[in-house]
Design a protein around this motif. Structure first.
Motif, PDB file in Angstrom:
ATOM      1  N   LEU A 100      42.830  30.422  38.379  1.00  0.00           N
ATOM      2  CA  LEU A 100      42.068  31.660  38.270  1.00  0.00           C
ATOM      3  C   LEU A 100      42.786  32.657  37.367  1.00  0.00           C
ATOM      4  O   LEU A 100      42.200  33.308  36.494  1.00  0.00           O
ATOM      5  CB  LEU A 100      41.912  32.246  39.678  1.00  0.00           C
ATOM      6  N   ARG A 101      44.130  32.774  37.597  1.00  0.00           N
ATOM      7  CA  ARG A 101      44.922  33.686  36.775  1.00  0.00           C
ATOM      8  C   ARG A 101      44.836  33.295  35.308  1.00  0.00           C
ATOM      9  O   ARG A 101      44.726  34.125  34.430  1.00  0.00           O
ATOM     10  CB  ARG A 101      46.382  33.674  37.222  1.00  0.00           C
ATOM     11  N   HIS A 102      44.882  32.004  35.065  1.00  0.00           N
ATOM     12  CA  HIS A 102      44.838  31.536  33.691  1.00  0.00           C
ATOM     13  C   HIS A 102      43.494  31.874  33.055  1.00  0.00           C
ATOM     14  O   HIS A 102      43.413  32.303  31.903  1.00  0.00           O
ATOM     15  CB  HIS A 102      45.098  30.025  33.650  1.00  0.00           C
ATOM     16  N   ARG A 103      42.439  31.720  33.848  1.00  0.00           N
ATOM     17  CA  ARG A 103      41.106  31.958  33.316  1.00  0.00           C
ATOM     18  C   ARG A 103      40.935  33.427  32.904  1.00  0.00           C
ATOM     19  O   ARG A 103      40.345  33.750  31.886  1.00  0.00           O
ATOM     20  CB  ARG A 103      40.062  31.596  34.377  1.00  0.00           C
ATOM     21  N   PHE A 104      41.484  34.333  33.694  1.00  0.00           N
ATOM     22  CA  PHE A 104      41.348  35.752  33.367  1.00  0.00           C
ATOM     23  C   PHE A 104      42.494  36.263  32.500  1.00  0.00           C
ATOM     24  O   PHE A 104      42.616  37.442  32.254  1.00  0.00           O
ATOM     25  CB  PHE A 104      41.248  36.588  34.652  1.00  0.00           C
TER      26      PHE A 104
ATOM     27  N   GLY B 122      48.409  45.449  44.100  1.00  0.00           N
ATOM     28  CA  GLY B 122      47.485  44.387  44.497  1.00  0.00           C
ATOM     29  C   GLY B 122      47.356  43.339  43.420  1.00  0.00           C
ATOM     30  O   GLY B 122      47.504  43.602  42.236  1.00  0.00           O
ATOM     31  N   ASP B 123      47.128  42.108  43.846  1.00  0.00           N
ATOM     32  CA  ASP B 123      46.997  40.983  42.923  1.00  0.00           C
ATOM     33  C   ASP B 123      45.517  40.696  42.723  1.00  0.00           C
ATOM     34  O   ASP B 123      44.805  40.373  43.669  1.00  0.00           O
ATOM     35  CB  ASP B 123      47.703  39.754  43.547  1.00  0.00           C
ATOM     36  N   PRO B 124      45.023  40.855  41.526  1.00  0.00           N
ATOM     37  CA  PRO B 124      43.592  40.662  41.282  1.00  0.00           C
ATOM     38  C   PRO B 124      43.100  39.288  41.723  1.00  0.00           C
ATOM     39  O   PRO B 124      42.012  39.167  42.292  1.00  0.00           O
ATOM     40  CB  PRO B 124      43.465  40.817  39.769  1.00  0.00           C
ATOM     41  N   ALA B 125      43.912  38.253  41.496  1.00  0.00           N
ATOM     42  CA  ALA B 125      43.474  36.892  41.851  1.00  0.00           C
ATOM     43  C   ALA B 125      43.254  36.789  43.356  1.00  0.00           C
ATOM     44  O   ALA B 125      42.285  36.198  43.826  1.00  0.00           O
ATOM     45  CB  ALA B 125      44.511  35.881  41.391  1.00  0.00           C
ATOM     46  N   ARG B 126      44.173  37.422  44.115  1.00  0.00           N
ATOM     47  CA  ARG B 126      44.012  37.378  45.571  1.00  0.00           C
ATOM     48  C   ARG B 126      42.790  38.180  45.996  1.00  0.00           C
ATOM     49  O   ARG B 126      42.059  37.784  46.909  1.00  0.00           O
ATOM     50  CB  ARG B 126      45.255  37.957  46.255  1.00  0.00           C
TER      51      ARG B 126
ATOM     52  N   ALA C  69      47.493  27.362  45.974  1.00  0.00           N
ATOM     53  CA  ALA C  69      48.282  27.984  44.915  1.00  0.00           C
ATOM     54  C   ALA C  69      47.783  27.543  43.541  1.00  0.00           C
ATOM     55  O   ALA C  69      47.758  28.338  42.593  1.00  0.00           O
ATOM     56  CB  ALA C  69      49.757  27.633  45.066  1.00  0.00           C
ATOM     57  N   GLU C  70      47.364  26.264  43.417  1.00  0.00           N
ATOM     58  CA  GLU C  70      46.870  25.764  42.125  1.00  0.00           C
ATOM     59  C   GLU C  70      45.606  26.497  41.715  1.00  0.00           C
ATOM     60  O   GLU C  70      45.416  26.863  40.566  1.00  0.00           O
ATOM     61  CB  GLU C  70      46.572  24.254  42.176  1.00  0.00           C
ATOM     62  N   GLN C  71      44.731  26.679  42.714  1.00  0.00           N
ATOM     63  CA  GLN C  71      43.469  27.376  42.398  1.00  0.00           C
ATOM     64  C   GLN C  71      43.724  28.802  41.927  1.00  0.00           C
ATOM     65  O   GLN C  71      43.100  29.283  40.989  1.00  0.00           O
ATOM     66  CB  GLN C  71      42.567  27.382  43.639  1.00  0.00           C
ATOM     67  N   LEU C  72      44.696  29.456  42.623  1.00  0.00           N
ATOM     68  CA  LEU C  72      45.046  30.816  42.219  1.00  0.00           C
ATOM     69  C   LEU C  72      45.559  30.846  40.779  1.00  0.00           C
ATOM     70  O   LEU C  72      45.169  31.683  39.978  1.00  0.00           O
ATOM     71  CB  LEU C  72      46.137  31.382  43.141  1.00  0.00           C
TER      72      LEU C  72
END
Lengths: 539, 344
Positions: B71-75, B51-55, B65-68
């Protein structure tokens, strides 16, 4: 004067789940103040039951009949409070194997002080009871600085001394000593016995001592009583029982503790190796300059065996004697290849013993071990057949397994073999179990048996049979034995040669007749002097 | 076998004080190593979950896709694994366990907030269960096979085998909601009422009132373990010869038991008790869920549903850590209680 202890028609019956078992049948005993009485008998003869009945310490499942008068009081009629007051104050007990009889998590001072405080009429200050404990410890020759020690920090002899100090705590008029020296070696045993003897004599305390060892009792008690299957079969002055026993069981008990130097207690065939005189008696198993060291918890090197040279030749019985801790078991383990010597070398049949592979297994098959306690050495879930066959299977199995197991059982005199093969250890007597262990060794047709205290846990009558078996194996099958023991009497019974070990070194080796009768080393003399014997019984 | 201690009568006193410091250092050092391994395991265990945490975080709302990516960058999820691991360890040293996805708050803060109620509930229950269990075990063993023994053993085993949630619900219905004429005696959920009168005493009483049912449930389910271990261990001591010695000295039966038998029989229970104290922090997921008790158990339950990886990872590390700490403590205390261990 009123007797301190009087038993009239005392019987002890245990209510079992199947049927009641009579442990003591109609026992009559009288003990005058200050008198000493030794109660002898084999394990299970009821002597401990009889002794525990005096203070009503038997388990709930035991019924006691008859009258027991302790210091004039009928024990059975006392209230619980009255009984508790009589316990330890009128009669105290020195139990067997003080390791278990002392509470492992409390200091010895604490345990000695407990009855003092309990039985004193006024409240004792800590200082007073401490002073009393120190005085008691000094009386049994334990330095006062050891008072905060825990039981496991003391040696076996010291623990027994603590038990004696504890027994004296309330100045009782009777001390019951139940096998007080059984787990100790000869030297320590004689020290503890003489201490006990001296203390009761000084204070005029009556002593009821219980043992399976008639010679120990004879060394400490004026009168002896012999118990057999729950009955008192003979009672009389110690020297009379020693010189002219009336009951045949007394004679049997006496025979188990041989008089060293008396040819009558030398077994038939001892000292006569079968190999023709002068023929090649080359060493079969030998240690050359073997030293073994242990590392203790402070990381100090502690030598256990020092520079030992020892040969076991073909068809001889060699006894390795010494006190506990002298290093004899370590030496035996080294000879068995279970431990590598730090220096020196062990040879078997002219070659250094192999350290791995098939040749090590062959060596192990040729040199077999017999342990002290057959109950611990046998797996309780294996039948006799499995226990004996296991060695064969470890060594690659044999097509004729059943035949060889049968033959080994026969050789160990478990006859008829078929009847024993299917049994489990708990269905056998102690002597039969030791025979199973020996059969397990014999099945591999070894040339040497290393037996570590092979009869120490066995009763007097069985002891003789097992020793005779070792001799017969030597005569009929040419199996040599190295018997490790602290019992010089055993060496005198069966050994051809004897090696005396002290603090890791062998101090004297030679034929039994020479070493035990005319010892060269003073330590051997010391050991011999410590052996209790009928001849030196108190008159 | 010969016992080397029986050697010569002249065995001197143990030289010097026992190397206590070295022992403590070794145990604590071992504990630290275990803690580190737990941290490593915690990190990788939750990384291999599918599973993908961002999703997961954005499951309910449609995102680009940009928002994802943002989000990935933030975490820190766009970094290589070894960098993530390095940052994780460094943060851990500073007490930073990451940020929860669902609460969007630091995990450490959440855990600190929830640990109090859990320790209150499970700690109280464990202490009570230990006391009750040890006492009952002693009683049962002393008269083995008697009426007390039979009752204690059968009731204890029954309660032990009952499912926790079922017992909890049963108590909840009987004493919380009320059955028939019986009114609800205790609150059914939470740790405090909203309308508490001011004052410390009133608040404490309110919390205690809320504590009764969940605590009772827990005690009922776990005390039998302590009872059975104590019973077995005391039965083993009952035949010991030093008890005959104690009786021969003229001690009353209760003194024989208290002074001699129990101190020895307690030893095996020490390990079990401390193992349980270690698990106190884990809370009792079932009980806290049934009674909506705001503790770590409930937090874990919430984190599992999402799944909220940083939160799970955090609770995992805190739980494992407390078990390790308690085990080290158990070994130190065992050493104090048993002189034989002190010298080995």
């Amino acid at each position: 004067m009123n007797p301190i202890l009087r038993m009239d028609g005392v019987s002890v019956t245990y209510r079992g789940s199947v049927r009641p078992r009579q442990a003591v049948i109609d026992a009559n005993l009288t003990l005058e103040p200050g008198a000493t009485l030794g109660l002898a008998g084999e394990s299970g003869c009821g002597k401990t039951s009889l002794a525990l009945a005096v203070l009503r310490l038997l388990p709930r499942s035991a019924d006691v009949d008859g009258t027991i008068l302790l210091d004039g009081q009928d024990i059975e009629r006392l209230t619980w409070g009255g009984l508790r007051a009589a316990r330890w104050a009128s009669a105290s007990v020195v139990f067997q194997g003080a390791m278990h009889a002392l509470n492992p998590v409390r200091t010895i001072a604490d345990q000695i002080a407990e009855p003092i405080r309990l039985h004193s009429s006024e409240r004792l200050s800590a200082a007073v009871s401490r002073a009393r404990v120190v005085e008691l410890l000094e009386r049994v020759e334990i330095p006062a600085r050891r008072r905060d020690a825990y039981p496991h920090e003391l040696s076996g002899g010291q623990r027994q001394r603590v038990m004696i100090a504890m027994a004296l705590a309330c100045e009782p008029r009777l001390i019951i000593a139940d096998e007080p020296t059984t787990a100790l070696d000869v030297v320590v045993q004689s020290q503890v016995l003489s201490l006990l003897r001296r203390l009761v004599a000084e204070r005029g305390i009556a002593l009821l001592m219980i043992s399976h060892d008639l010679s120990v009792l004879a060394a400490s008690c004026r009168r002896l009583a012999v118990m057999y299957r729950g009955r008192l079969v003979e009672e009389g002055p110690a020297h009379r029982l020693a010189s002219a026993p009336e009951h045949e069981h007394t004679g049997e008990l006496a025979a188990a503790f041989p008089t060293i130097g008396d040819t009558a207690s030398r077994y038939q065939g001892a000292g006569e190796p079968v190999g023709a005189a002068g023929s090649t008696r080359r060493p079969l198993l030998s240690a050359e300059g073997v030293s073994v060291e242990f590392t203790d918890r402070h990381r100090n090197r502690v030598p256990a065996v020092r520079e030992v040279d020892l040969d076991v030749t073909g068809d001889e019985i060699l006894a390795l004697v010494g006190q506990s801790g002298s290093g004899k078991t370590t030496l035996a383990r080294t000879l068995l290849g279970l431990r590598r010597p730090d220096t020196g070398v062990v040879h078997y049949d002219g070659r250094p013993i192999p350290t791995s592979g098939r040749r090590l297994r062959d060596f192990r098959g040729n040199v077999q071990l017999v342990l002290q306690d057959p109950t611990g050495a046998l797996n309780p879930r294996h039948t006799v057949y499995e226990a004996v066959a296991e060695g064969l299977r470890v060594h690659g199995g044999a097509a004729d397994e059943a035949a060889r197991v049968h033959e080994a059982l026969e050789a160990a005199e478990l006859r008829p073999a078929e009847e024993f093969a299917g049994r489990f250890p708990h269905e056998l007597s102690g002597g039969q179990r030791q025979r199973v262990v020996i059969a397990g060794a014999l099945v591999l047709c070894p040339r040497v048996l290393v037996a570590d205290e092979p009869v120490a846990s066995l009763d007097a009558t069985v002891r003789g049979e097992i020793l005779a078996l070792l001799l017969r194996l030597r005569r009929e099958r040419g199996v040599s034995s190295l018997v490790i023991t602290h019992d010089l009497g055993l060496a005198w019974n069966i050994a051809d040669r004897v090696a005396v070990m002290r603090a890791g070194a062998i101090v004297e080796t030679g034929p039994v007749e020479r070493v035990l009768i005319d010892p060269e080393h003073e330590y051997t003399t010391e050991l011999l002097a410590a052996v209790p014997s009928f001849e030196r019984s108190v008159s | 076998m010969t016992d080397t201690r029986d050697e010569l009568e002249t065995r001197g006193p143990a030289s010097g004080p026992p190397p206590l410091l070295r022992f403590v250092a070794a145990k604590v050092g071992g504990g630290v190593v275990s803690l580190f391994l737990v941290a490593v395991l915690g990190f990788f265990l939750f990384r291999v979950l599918p599973g993908d945490p961002a999703r997961t975080m954005t499951r309910s709302t449609p995102v680009s896709a940009e928002q994802l990516a943002a989000l990935r960058h933030r975490f820190g999820l766009d970094q290589p694994l070894y960098l993530q691991f390095r940052d994780f360890l460094l943060n851990l040293l500073h007490g930073d366990l990451g940020t929860s996805y669902i609460y969007n708050r630091p995990v450490a803060e959440l855990i600190v907030e929830r640990i109090g109620p859990t320790v209150l509930l499970v700690g109280t229950a464990t202490v009570l269960a230990v006391l009750v269990g040890l006492w009952m075990g002693t009683r049962a063993a002393w008269r083995q096979g008697g009426a007390v023994d039979r009752w204690f053993t059968s009731v204890g085993l029954t309660l032990w085998s009952v499912p926790t949630f079922w017992l909890g619900l049963l108590l909840l219905m009987a004493f919380g909601v009320g059955v028939g004429p019986l009114p609800g005696l205790f609150p059914v959920a939470g740790m405090s009422s909203p309308d508490v009168p001011p004052g410390v005493v009133a608040r404490v009483l309110d919390v205690a009132h809320h504590l009764v049912l969940p605590c009772l449930t827990l005690v009922a389910v776990i005390y039998a373990q302590f009872m059975m271990v104590m019973r077995t261990s005391l039965l083993e001591e009952m035949g010991a010869e030093y008890l005959t010695t104690a009786r021969a000295k003229g001690l009353r039966e209760d003194l024989v038991r208290r002074r001699h038998a129990v101190p020895n029989a307690l030893l095996p229970t020490v390990t079990l008790i401390f193992l349980h104290l270690g698990l106190v922090v884990a809370g009792a997921i079932t009980v806290e869920t049934v009674f909506s008790w705001p503790g770590l158990g409930l937090l874990t339950y919430e984190a599992l549903r999402v799944p909220d990886l940083p939160l799970l990872q955090g609770t995992f590390i805190v739980l494992a850590g407390s078990v390790i700490v308690m085990n080290v403590l158990a070994e130190l205390i065992y050493r104090l209680l048993d002189p034989r261990v002190r010298d080995s």
